[in-house]
Design a protein around this motif. Structure first.
Motif, PDB file in Angstrom:
ATOM      1  N   LEU A 288      64.803  43.687  12.663  1.00  0.00           N
ATOM      2  CA  LEU A 288      65.855  43.639  11.639  1.00  0.00           C
ATOM      3  C   LEU A 288      67.011  44.551  12.023  1.00  0.00           C
ATOM      4  O   LEU A 288      66.806  45.599  12.650  1.00  0.00           O
ATOM      5  CB  LEU A 288      65.309  44.099  10.285  1.00  0.00           C
ATOM      6  N   LYS A 289      68.229  44.169  11.607  1.00  0.00           N
ATOM      7  CA  LYS A 289      69.393  45.015  11.899  1.00  0.00           C
ATOM      8  C   LYS A 289      69.235  46.407  11.305  1.00  0.00           C
ATOM      9  O   LYS A 289      69.634  47.392  11.919  1.00  0.00           O
ATOM     10  CB  LYS A 289      70.675  44.362  11.390  1.00  0.00           C
TER      11      LYS A 289
ATOM     12  N   SER B 198      72.585  57.698  27.271  1.00  0.00           N
ATOM     13  CA  SER B 198      73.365  57.098  26.190  1.00  0.00           C
ATOM     14  C   SER B 198      72.648  55.903  25.574  1.00  0.00           C
ATOM     15  O   SER B 198      71.895  55.191  26.233  1.00  0.00           O
ATOM     16  CB  SER B 198      74.736  56.661  26.704  1.00  0.00           C
ATOM     17  N   VAL B 199      72.920  55.696  24.292  1.00  0.00           N
ATOM     18  CA  VAL B 199      72.335  54.612  23.501  1.00  0.00           C
ATOM     19  C   VAL B 199      73.481  53.794  22.925  1.00  0.00           C
ATOM     20  O   VAL B 199      74.452  54.353  22.419  1.00  0.00           O
ATOM     21  CB  VAL B 199      71.475  55.186  22.351  1.00  0.00           C
ATOM     22  N   GLU B 200      73.353  52.472  22.988  1.00  0.00           N
ATOM     23  CA  GLU B 200      74.350  51.585  22.386  1.00  0.00           C
ATOM     24  C   GLU B 200      73.642  50.523  21.555  1.00  0.00           C
ATOM     25  O   GLU B 200      72.564  50.063  21.907  1.00  0.00           O
ATOM     26  CB  GLU B 200      75.211  50.901  23.445  1.00  0.00           C
ATOM     27  N   GLU B 201      74.303  50.122  20.468  1.00  0.00           N
ATOM     28  CA  GLU B 201      73.783  49.079  19.589  1.00  0.00           C
ATOM     29  C   GLU B 201      74.475  47.759  19.890  1.00  0.00           C
ATOM     30  O   GLU B 201      75.689  47.708  20.072  1.00  0.00           O
ATOM     31  CB  GLU B 201      74.036  49.468  18.126  1.00  0.00           C
ATOM     32  N   LEU B 202      73.691  46.691  19.926  1.00  0.00           N
ATOM     33  CA  LEU B 202      74.232  45.357  20.166  1.00  0.00           C
ATOM     34  C   LEU B 202      73.571  44.422  19.151  1.00  0.00           C
ATOM     35  O   LEU B 202      72.500  43.885  19.380  1.00  0.00           O
ATOM     36  CB  LEU B 202      73.907  44.908  21.598  1.00  0.00           C
ATOM     37  N   THR B 203      74.226  44.280  17.973  1.00  0.00           N
ATOM     38  CA  THR B 203      73.618  43.497  16.900  1.00  0.00           C
ATOM     39  C   THR B 203      74.477  42.333  16.420  1.00  0.00           C
ATOM     40  O   THR B 203      74.048  41.579  15.570  1.00  0.00           O
ATOM     41  CB  THR B 203      73.307  44.383  15.675  1.00  0.00           C
ATOM     42  N   GLY B 204      75.660  42.180  16.917  1.00  0.00           N
ATOM     43  CA  GLY B 204      76.512  41.088  16.474  1.00  0.00           C
ATOM     44  C   GLY B 204      77.381  41.431  15.285  1.00  0.00           C
ATOM     45  O   GLY B 204      78.171  40.617  14.844  1.00  0.00           O
ATOM     46  N   ASP B 205      77.256  42.617  14.736  1.00  0.00           N
ATOM     47  CA  ASP B 205      78.094  43.023  13.610  1.00  0.00           C
ATOM     48  C   ASP B 205      79.501  43.412  14.051  1.00  0.00           C
ATOM     49  O   ASP B 205      80.412  43.469  13.249  1.00  0.00           O
ATOM     50  CB  ASP B 205      77.459  44.200  12.859  1.00  0.00           C
TER      51      ASP B 205
ATOM     52  N   THR C  42      68.819  43.191  18.108  1.00  0.00           N
ATOM     53  CA  THR C  42      67.962  42.464  17.186  1.00  0.00           C
ATOM     54  C   THR C  42      68.236  40.978  17.323  1.00  0.00           C
ATOM     55  O   THR C  42      69.365  40.587  17.617  1.00  0.00           O
ATOM     56  CB  THR C  42      68.214  42.909  15.719  1.00  0.00           C
ATOM     57  N   PRO C  43      67.234  40.139  17.084  1.00  0.00           N
ATOM     58  CA  PRO C  43      67.473  38.698  17.086  1.00  0.00           C
ATOM     59  C   PRO C  43      68.060  38.209  15.763  1.00  0.00           C
ATOM     60  O   PRO C  43      68.483  37.068  15.656  1.00  0.00           O
ATOM     61  CB  PRO C  43      66.072  38.108  17.307  1.00  0.00           C
ATOM     62  N   GLU C  44      68.099  39.095  14.764  1.00  0.00           N
ATOM     63  CA  GLU C  44      68.594  38.728  13.439  1.00  0.00           C
ATOM     64  C   GLU C  44      70.073  38.365  13.507  1.00  0.00           C
ATOM     65  O   GLU C  44      70.874  39.095  14.106  1.00  0.00           O
ATOM     66  CB  GLU C  44      68.378  39.889  12.469  1.00  0.00           C
ATOM     67  N   LYS C  45      70.438  37.266  12.884  1.00  0.00           N
ATOM     68  CA  LYS C  45      71.837  36.844  12.869  1.00  0.00           C
ATOM     69  C   LYS C  45      72.594  37.593  11.801  1.00  0.00           C
ATOM     70  O   LYS C  45      72.030  38.159  10.896  1.00  0.00           O
ATOM     71  CB  LYS C  45      71.933  35.337  12.620  1.00  0.00           C
TER      72      LYS C  45
END
Length: 122
Positions: free
Chosen positions: A73-74, A94-101, A118-121
């Motif tokens: 989940l996002k 370093s850490v990066e977020e890739l969630t589509g938001d 996340t696979p969540e759209k």
């Protein structure tokens, strides 16, 4: 001691892993095999993901390999980003977020050591 690296040890405020973590430690931290862990909430699965990331980061040498953490989940992805960013930054990673938001910064993604997605759209 089991982690053989003080940088990794500082992630934990305890000296011993719990029974679930102890059972899979060797497979995650000492081998390159695939591991699937099914365990109840609160059993230490996040720590297990960290162990797998530590193994990759410890063994990558000069290669620019990335660890990719897929949260279901996002909200959980954001929680990992909040928790891991300062922890990994403290050891020079370093850490990066890739969630589509949002549109990802391609340079940041390329430089990142750990990607959280996340696979969540949307």
């Amino acid at each position: 001691e089991a982690l053989q690296d003080d940088r990794f040890q500082q992630f934990y405020g305890y000296s011993h892993f719990n029974p679930v973590q102890t059972q899979v430690f060797h497979a995650l931290f000492r081998t390159d095999g695939n591991v699937l862990v099914g365990a109840p909430t609160g059993s230490g699965k996040t720590c297990l993901a960290e162990l797998a990331i530590f193994r990759l980061l410890r063994r990558r040498g000069d290669e620019k390999l990335k660890a990719v953490y897929v949260a279901p989940l996002k909200a959980l992805a954001r929680e990992r980003v909040r928790d891991w960013t300062p922890k990994f930054r403290a050891i020079g990673l370093s850490v990066e977020e890739l969630t589509g938001d949002s549109a990802p910064d391609q340079r940041a993604l390329k430089k990142a050591d750990v990607l959280i997605t996340t696979p969540e759209k949307r």
